[in-house]
Write a protein that holds these residues in place. Structure first.
Motif, short mmCIF file in Angstrom:
data_model
loop_
_atom_site.label_atom_id
_atom_site.label_comp_id
_atom_site.label_asym_id
_atom_site.label_seq_id
_atom_site.Cartn_x
_atom_site.Cartn_y
_atom_site.Cartn_z
N PRO A 1 0.83 -1.22 0.00
CA PRO A 1 0.00 0.00 0.00
C PRO A 1 0.86 1.27 0.00
CG PRO A 1 0.03 -1.00 2.17
CD PRO A 1 0.76 -1.94 1.25
N ILE A 2 0.24 2.35 -0.41
CA ILE A 2 0.86 3.68 -0.35
C ILE A 2 0.43 4.29 0.98
CG2 ILE A 2 0.99 5.96 -1.42
CD1 ILE A 2 0.01 4.55 -4.05
N GLU A 51 -5.62 14.65 -0.96
CA GLU A 51 -6.62 13.63 -1.35
C GLU A 51 -6.60 13.43 -2.86
OE1 GLU A 51 -9.50 12.26 0.52
OE2 GLU A 51 -8.86 13.00 2.47
N LYS A 52 -6.47 14.53 -3.60
CA LYS A 52 -6.43 14.43 -5.07
C LYS A 52 -5.19 13.66 -5.52
CE LYS A 52 -9.01 18.67 -5.93
NZ LYS A 52 -8.92 20.03 -6.48
N TRP A 53 -4.02 14.01 -4.96
CA TRP A 53 -2.79 13.31 -5.32
C TRP A 53 -2.90 11.84 -4.93
CZ3 TRP A 53 1.10 10.38 -3.21
CH2 TRP A 53 2.23 10.18 -4.00
N ALA A 54 -3.43 11.56 -3.75
CA ALA A 54 -3.57 10.18 -3.29
C ALA A 54 -4.45 9.35 -4.22
CB ALA A 54 -4.15 10.16 -1.88
N GLY A 55 -5.55 9.93 -4.68
CA GLY A 55 -6.42 9.23 -5.62
C GLY A 55 -5.72 8.91 -6.92
N GLN A 57 -4.56 5.05 -8.26
CA GLN A 57 -4.97 4.59 -9.58
C GLN A 57 -3.76 4.31 -10.47
OE1 GLN A 57 -7.36 7.39 -11.84
NE2 GLN A 57 -8.37 5.72 -12.89
N ALA A 58 -2.79 5.21 -10.50
CA ALA A 58 -1.63 5.05 -11.38
C ALA A 58 -0.75 3.87 -10.97
CB ALA A 58 -0.80 6.34 -11.38
N LEU A 59 -0.61 3.66 -9.66
CA LEU A 59 0.25 2.59 -9.17
C LEU A 59 -0.52 1.31 -8.88
CD1 LEU A 59 2.52 4.72 -6.83
CD2 LEU A 59 2.94 4.05 -9.21
N ARG A 60 -1.86 1.37 -9.03
CA ARG A 60 -2.74 0.22 -8.82
C ARG A 60 -2.52 -0.47 -7.47
NH1 ARG A 60 -1.34 -2.65 -14.04
NH2 ARG A 60 -0.85 -0.76 -15.13
N ARG A 61 -2.68 0.33 -6.42
CA ARG A 61 -2.55 -0.21 -5.08
C ARG A 61 -3.35 0.61 -4.10
NH1 ARG A 61 3.65 -0.23 -4.09
NH2 ARG A 61 3.85 -0.71 -6.26
N PRO A 62 -3.65 0.04 -2.95
CA PRO A 62 -4.44 0.78 -1.96
C PRO A 62 -3.65 1.94 -1.36
CG PRO A 62 -3.75 -1.34 -1.07
CD PRO A 62 -3.32 -1.31 -2.51
N ALA A 93 4.35 9.45 -13.15
CA ALA A 93 5.30 8.84 -14.10
C ALA A 93 6.69 8.81 -13.48
CB ALA A 93 5.31 9.61 -15.42
N ASP A 94 7.06 9.86 -12.73
CA ASP A 94 8.36 9.90 -12.07
C ASP A 94 8.42 8.88 -10.93
OD1 ASP A 94 9.17 11.95 -13.79
OD2 ASP A 94 8.43 13.50 -12.44
N VAL A 95 7.31 8.70 -10.22
CA VAL A 95 7.27 7.70 -9.15
C VAL A 95 7.44 6.31 -9.76
CG1 VAL A 95 5.87 6.65 -7.32
CG2 VAL A 95 5.83 9.14 -7.65
N ARG A 96 6.72 6.03 -10.84
CA ARG A 96 6.87 4.71 -11.49
C ARG A 96 8.31 4.51 -11.96
NH1 ARG A 96 1.64 5.94 -13.65
NH2 ARG A 96 2.60 6.69 -15.56
#
Length: 147
Positions: free
Chosen positions: A23-24, A36-40, A44-49, A91-94
């Motif tokens: 999880p994140i 909250e917006k960044w978390a959402g 979604q981008a990293l496909r994890r809770p 994209a930078d996190v990935r």
């Protein structure tokens, strides 16, 4: 068949991404809406809770995780052991998760630049900002955005 062989067979059958996809965990300034917006977007981008924690002492958390003082923002996330400070593009996190550059403990975007993830404003241009890689290897620009 021995237990170790069974375990080894199971590990081979599970894709590597599934093993690392924890999880994140996000520590945020209490009540911050852009977090909250960044978390959402991150979930979604990293496909994890995503687990959000209101943290009234986030400065201590940032210091303990080695976030440089000059790049503070409103939330600090931990993803697979890497620290993500502020509105870092996903994209930078990935990319940092895939590359795991030596000496990098995390990424940071200072402040809350308009147009960065979670800070999108309709009809406004994305402000210029840098994503800073930090850690035992020092601080360096990892990516540039906006402008």
């Amino acid at each position: 068949m021995t237990r170790s062989l069974v375990l080894a067979g199971l590990l081979v059958a599970i894709p590597g991404a599934a093993l690392a996809a924890g999880p994140i965990l996000i520590h945020r300034d209490p009540g911050c809406g852009c977090c909250e917006k960044w978390a959402g977007q991150a979930g979604q981008a990293l496909r994890r809770p995503v687990k959000m924690l209101d943290d009234g002492n986030r400065a201590a958390f940032r210091r303990a995780r080695g976030v440089p003082a000059g790049v503070n923002s409103c939330h600090t996330a931990v993803v697979d052991g890497l620290v993500i400070e502020g509105h870092v593009p996903l994209a930078d996190v990935r990319r940092v998760l895939a590359e795991r550059p030596k000496g990098v403990a995390g990424l940071a975007v200072a402040g809350m630049p308009l147009g960065s993830p979670g800070m999108e404003v309709p009809q406004h241009q994305v402000e210029r900002f840098n994503v800073i890689a930090f850690g035992p290897g020092g601080n360096r620009v990892f990516a540039r955005h906006g402008g």
